[in-house]
Design a protein around this motif. Structure first.
Motif, PDB file in Angstrom:
ATOM      1  N   ASP A   1      14.145 -62.622 -16.941  1.00 31.04           N
ATOM      2  CA  ASP A   1      13.404 -62.842 -18.176  1.00 31.04           C
ATOM      3  C   ASP A   1      14.352 -63.174 -19.316  1.00 31.04           C
ATOM      4  OD1 ASP A   1      10.442 -61.998 -17.623  1.00 31.04           O
ATOM      5  OD2 ASP A   1      11.674 -60.482 -16.633  1.00 31.04           O
ATOM      6  N   GLY A   2      13.965 -64.175 -20.132  1.00 27.16           N
ATOM      7  CA  GLY A   2      14.722 -64.519 -21.324  1.00 27.16           C
ATOM      8  C   GLY A   2      16.001 -65.279 -21.081  1.00 27.16           C
ATOM      9  N   SER A   3      16.192 -65.866 -19.894  1.00 25.37           N
ATOM     10  CA  SER A   3      17.420 -66.576 -19.570  1.00 25.37           C
ATOM     11  C   SER A   3      17.089 -67.976 -19.087  1.00 25.37           C
ATOM     12  CB  SER A   3      18.215 -65.819 -18.509  1.00 25.37           C
ATOM     13  OG  SER A   3      19.402 -66.502 -18.198  1.00 25.37           O
ATOM     14  N   ALA A   4      17.974 -68.925 -19.371  1.00 26.29           N
ATOM     15  CA  ALA A   4      17.783 -70.311 -18.946  1.00 26.29           C
ATOM     16  C   ALA A   4      19.114 -70.888 -18.480  1.00 26.29           C
ATOM     17  CB  ALA A   4      17.214 -71.156 -20.085  1.00 26.29           C
ATOM     18  N   VAL A   5      19.037 -71.779 -17.487  1.00 29.24           N
ATOM     19  CA  VAL A   5      20.220 -72.432 -16.925  1.00 29.24           C
ATOM     20  C   VAL A   5      19.962 -73.931 -16.908  1.00 29.24           C
ATOM     21  CG1 VAL A   5      21.785 -72.606 -14.965  1.00 29.24           C
ATOM     22  CG2 VAL A   5      20.684 -70.426 -15.483  1.00 29.24           C
ATOM     23  N   MET A   6      20.972 -74.710 -17.282  1.00 32.92           N
ATOM     24  CA  MET A   6      20.818 -76.164 -17.236  1.00 32.92           C
ATOM     25  C   MET A   6      22.191 -76.803 -17.160  1.00 32.92           C
ATOM     26  SD  MET A   6      19.759 -76.608 -21.211  1.00 32.92           S
ATOM     27  CE  MET A   6      18.731 -75.144 -21.062  1.00 32.92           C
ATOM     28  N   GLY A   7      22.214 -78.061 -16.724  1.00 38.71           N
ATOM     29  CA  GLY A   7      23.466 -78.776 -16.687  1.00 38.71           C
ATOM     30  C   GLY A   7      23.400 -80.003 -15.802  1.00 38.71           C
ATOM     31  N   PRO A   8      24.329 -80.949 -15.997  1.00 41.38           N
ATOM     32  CA  PRO A   8      24.342 -82.179 -15.199  1.00 41.38           C
ATOM     33  C   PRO A   8      25.159 -82.013 -13.924  1.00 41.38           C
ATOM     34  CG  PRO A   8      25.984 -82.326 -16.926  1.00 41.38           C
ATOM     35  CD  PRO A   8      25.314 -80.983 -17.092  1.00 41.38           C
ATOM     36  N   THR A   9      24.916 -82.892 -12.963  1.00 39.59           N
ATOM     37  CA  THR A   9      25.707 -82.985 -11.736  1.00 39.59           C
ATOM     38  C   THR A   9      26.054 -84.456 -11.522  1.00 39.59           C
ATOM     39  OG1 THR A   9      23.796 -83.240 -10.286  1.00 39.59           O
ATOM     40  CG2 THR A   9      24.539 -80.997 -10.727  1.00 39.59           C
ATOM     41  N   PHE A  10      27.210 -84.722 -10.918  1.00 37.48           N
ATOM     42  CA  PHE A  10      27.601 -86.108 -10.639  1.00 37.48           C
ATOM     43  C   PHE A  10      28.684 -86.111  -9.567  1.00 37.48           C
ATOM     44  CE2 PHE A  10      30.244 -84.582 -14.077  1.00 37.48           C
ATOM     45  CZ  PHE A  10      31.518 -84.975 -13.720  1.00 37.48           C
ATOM     46  N   ARG A  11      28.913 -87.289  -8.981  1.00 45.16           N
ATOM     47  CA  ARG A  11      29.988 -87.479  -8.003  1.00 45.16           C
ATOM     48  C   ARG A  11      30.943 -88.548  -8.536  1.00 45.16           C
ATOM     49  NH1 ARG A  11      29.294 -88.729  -1.626  1.00 45.16           N
ATOM     50  NH2 ARG A  11      29.160 -86.446  -1.638  1.00 45.16           N
ATOM     51  N   LEU A  12      32.223 -88.191  -8.598  1.00 46.52           N
ATOM     52  CA  LEU A  12      33.289 -89.114  -8.951  1.00 46.52           C
ATOM     53  C   LEU A  12      34.113 -89.359  -7.692  1.00 46.52           C
ATOM     54  CD1 LEU A  12      34.915 -90.684 -11.112  1.00 46.52           C
ATOM     55  CD2 LEU A  12      36.238 -88.587 -11.468  1.00 46.52           C
ATOM     56  N   SER A  13      34.228 -90.620  -7.263  1.00 45.29           N
ATOM     57  CA  SER A  13      34.941 -90.932  -6.034  1.00 45.29           C
ATOM     58  C   SER A  13      36.015 -91.978  -6.292  1.00 45.29           C
ATOM     59  CB  SER A  13      33.964 -91.426  -4.954  1.00 45.29           C
ATOM     60  OG  SER A  13      33.240 -92.553  -5.418  1.00 45.29           O
ATOM     61  N   TRP A  14      36.937 -92.039  -5.336  1.00 44.64           N
ATOM     62  CA  TRP A  14      38.058 -92.983  -5.430  1.00 44.64           C
ATOM     63  C   TRP A  14      38.180 -93.745  -4.108  1.00 44.64           C
ATOM     64  CZ3 TRP A  14      43.657 -92.202  -3.955  1.00 44.64           C
ATOM     65  CH2 TRP A  14      44.457 -93.248  -4.435  1.00 44.64           C
ATOM     66  N   LEU A  15      38.289 -95.053  -4.234  1.00 43.36           N
ATOM     67  CA  LEU A  15      38.428 -95.927  -3.071  1.00 43.36           C
ATOM     68  C   LEU A  15      37.269 -95.736  -2.101  1.00 43.36           C
ATOM     69  CD1 LEU A  15      42.261 -95.593  -2.308  1.00 43.36           C
ATOM     70  CD2 LEU A  15      41.104 -97.289  -3.738  1.00 43.36           C
TER      71      LEU A  15
END
Length: 734
Positions: A253-267
């Protein structure tokens, strides 16, 4: 689950008035009583219960599968029937769509140990689907629990991939909570130059959800953590991800979570690259708590593959930062597997510490107050069995605020049928800085066998311990098919450690000379808004205290009220106890002390005792009391420097008229205006108190481990927690 609880579920599915169900309920009660008392009749109670369950098996299966809205699955499951473990599983293929349903078994803990007792099938809780229709491919899973439902779906159409995972559950207060993880992948990705690109993007949103870092650290080794946050790679682990999602982000109760995700690749070419990192940046509010979760992959196919799952958590309210990492699905040449864990933890709060470990710690060492999960050694071993060859190499390196630890073990074996040879070499070492001490253990051996019998071999053990004095102990055993030969000896260098050749000094003199002064005093208590402190007339350092305040004296050299024989690690020559008191003393102030800085610890005590312990560091004196310094008369009052604003003072009659004219709430706020701010309406859910300790020689109780160790140095015996002292372990006959 207890048998009576499961019988109640059966009664709800069928009919409680059915005599067969009533017989099952009665058999369940008998089984629970036998389990609770660990009776000898448990096996008979299990047989009676299973006979009652067998009588209603078919009806129970029909009612459970009526919950499945797919007729093909229902028909096949009814034909399959109950399995050995009382678990239902059915599959069906509808053109390009494959479906399956699973019903788990309810189980009861057996007090005799061993496997759990299966007591019957539960209603279906996991549904899975797989679609393969030309270029369109997809997977999905749905899991139903007592508190909610969670599902995951992924699909690919040519060069585009999409995936989503969602969970709906109840919070502890009964309100709804929601979590969604979504991702999209595309080929080719967004190019940045030099071979770098972003090929996946997504995010996480959790309402009434929180981050459970302990659960995240535990899931690193399984690989489930990455599967939940990056669902494009969830594959066959969909069911495990659905089970883990509510553990990693539990409802709160009273808590929230958020955020982005991504993939960084090479070659990266056609979805495969030389190196890539999947990264999620999550923020929990309020707090804030910031978590960075990543899965790093690198390697060349068929040569080397490295995958490291990493979790970093920065917790501002707790004043801690942690990093956990595990090698997952890593190997070399397809025949060697690489494994191991890493942990780093630092705290700048009430219990300061710094801990770094690659592969674990010295055997028996506890890094408390840091809470570090059990770590696998960093190692390499054969993943594919090679006839006639065994190989394993492991190692670790750890550093704490007072120790450096390292070690490893190498095992190699060759088996040629009628003859075989195997050898091992191991090292464990720990260096303690204050007081300085080193201990190292070395073991090794080589054995040759012929027709399964030892033909020749050698084993050796060595130990280095010092200083005070430096001791080297060694033992060598030579084995032959005729006779074994042993050699053992101890070498001692230097004299046993003796008390330092320094004149005894008084710890209290150190505190009076260096710790009793204005720099160690500060004002505490309320603030009088009618008083303005003026500039002192005299020069020099001294403490200025408001008229309504008290004073706090603290120091960090010696804990008060405990026997000590060192100050800042330097021996005093005698065992002493420092106490502090003052007229008007209203309490004590506690702070963290390192036990090795004020008492001489044995090796075992240094390993077992906490790095820091909360001990008495000063005293509080209430307002209006008198203070005395080392050169002052105890009866002299402190100098009070104040300037009072002139205010009109009401008579008692005027105050009575005002009280009758204003509401009670307004007068209450006026009365509270000069008091310090306090938190109200705080519902304390969990209260954690340190366990009491006992000295075995006199049975006295102590509030901390350090206090018990100090007492044991005087009266003898050992220092144990009260729980351990109350239930000793009998080692007789072992």
């Amino acid at each position: 689950m207890r048998a009576t609880e499961y019988a109640g579920i059966v009664a709800g599915l069928l009919s409680a008035v059915d005599p067969r169900v009533a017989g099952l309920v009665q058999a369940a009660q008998t089984l629970d009583n036998a389990v609770d008392t660990n009776a000898a009749s448990i096996d008979q109670a299990i047989r009676d219960y299973q006979q009652r369950l067998e009588a209603i098996k078919d009806d129970l299966i029909d009612r459970a599968l009526d919950m499945v809205p797919i007729e093909e699955l229902t028909n096949q499951a009814k034909q399959t029937g109950l399995m050995d473990a009382y678990q239902l599983h059915a599959e069906a293929t509808l053109g390009p769509l494959f479906l399956s349903v699973t019903s788990p078994a309810a189980r009861l803990a057996d007090p005799r140990g061993g496997a759990l007792i299966a007591i019957g099938p539960m209603p279906p809780d996991t549904f899975q689907a797989k679609l393969e229709a030309g270029p369109v491919k997809g997977n999905g899973a749905l899991r139903v629990t007592d508190t909610g439902v969670a599902g995951v779906i992924s699909a690919s159409i040519g060069v585009i991939e999409v995936a989503a995972l969602a969970s709906l559950a109840r919070t502890p207060e009964g309100g709804p909570s929601f979590l969604a993880v979504f991702a999209a992948g595309f080929t080719p990705g967004l190019q940045f130059g030099f071979g770098f690109q972003i090929s996946r993007i997504g995010g996480l949103v959790g309402v009434e959800r929180a981050i459970d870092r302990d659960a995240m650290a535990a899931k690193l080794r399984e690989g489930t953590l990455a599967a939940v946050l990056f669902p494009l790679d969830i594959g066959p682990s969909a069911t495990a991800a659905l089970i883990a999602v509510d553990q990693l982000f539990p409802p709160r109760d009273g808590s929230a979570v958020m955020g982005p995700t991504f993939r960084l690749s090479w070659l990266e070419v056609a979805g495969a690259g030389f190196a890539s990192v999947d990264l999620a940046v999550l923020i929990q509010l309020p707090g804030p708590v910031i978590a960075l979760v990543g899965s790093v992959r690198a390697g060349i196919p068929a040569v080397v593959q490295i995958r490291a799952d990493i979790l970093g958590v920065l917790d501002f309210p707790a004043r801690t930062a942690t990093v956990d990492a595990s090698l997952v699905d890593s190997g070399v040449l397809g025949i060697l597997t690489i494994y191991g864990d890493l942990a780093f933890a630092i705290s700048w709060g009430a219990s300061p510490y710094t801990v770094l470990s690659l592969g674990g710690f010295y055997p028996g060492f506890s890094p408390e107050p840091a809470k570090i999960r059990p770590l696998n050694r960093l190692g390499m071993a054969l993943d594919v069995p090679i006839p006639g060859l065994t190989f394993r190499a492991e190692g670790y390196l750890a550093a704490t605020s007072n120790t450096l630890q390292f070690g490893g073990r190498l095992e190699v074996g060759i088996d040629a049928g009628i003859a075989s040879a195997s050898g091992y070499l191991g090292l464990d070492a720990i260096i303690q800085f204050t007081p300085f001490h080193i201990n190292a253990d070395v073991v090794g051996g080589l054995e040759v066998k012929f027709l399964g019998h030892t033909f020749a071999g050698v084993r050796f053990e060595g130990q280095l311990d010092g200083p005070g004095p430096v001791t080297i102990h060694g033992r060598i055993t030579v084995e032959t098919f005729l006779k074994d030969f042993d050699w053992e000896h101890t070498f001692v260098f230097g004299e046993p450690e003796s008390p330092p050749a320094i004149p005894p000094r008084r710890a209290v003199d150190v505190l009076v000379a260096e710790e009793f002064g204005p720099t160690n005093l500060r004002a505490i208590g309320g603030i009088d808004r009618s008083v303005v402190l003026s500039t002192p007339d005299r020069q020099g350092d001294f403490a200025v205290i408001a008229p309504l305040s008290g004073v706090l004296w603290t120091q960090h050299r010696v804990p008060l009220g405990l026997p000590v024989d060192r100050v800042d690690g330097t021996p005093l020559g005698t065992r002493q106890t420092v106490t502090a008191t003052a007229p008007g003393k209203s309490g004590v102030e506690r702070d963290r002390f390192a036990p090795g800085s004020f008492i001489t610890l044995t090796k075992a005590q240094a390993l077992a005792s906490p790095t820091y312990d909360l001990l008495d560091a000063g005293i509080r004196v209430s307002a209006g009391s008198t203070l005395s310094g080392p050169d002052d008369d105890a009866s002299s009052a402190p100098e009070i420097l104040r300037k009072v604003r002139g205010e009109f003072r009401f008579s008692s009659l005027g105050l009575l008229l005002i009280a009758s004219a204003f509401p009670e709430g307004v007068l209450g706020m006026v009365a509270q205006r000069d008091r310090p701010a306090v938190m109200v309406d705080v519902d304390v859910r969990v209260t954690v108190t340190p366990p009491p300790w006992v000295t075995t020689a006199d049975g006295a109780h102590h509030s901390s481990a350090t206090a018990a160790i100090c007492r044991s140095l005087i009266v003898g015996g050992a220092a144990l927690t009260a729980a351990d002292a109350a239930h000793p372990v009998a080692l007789g006959g072992l």
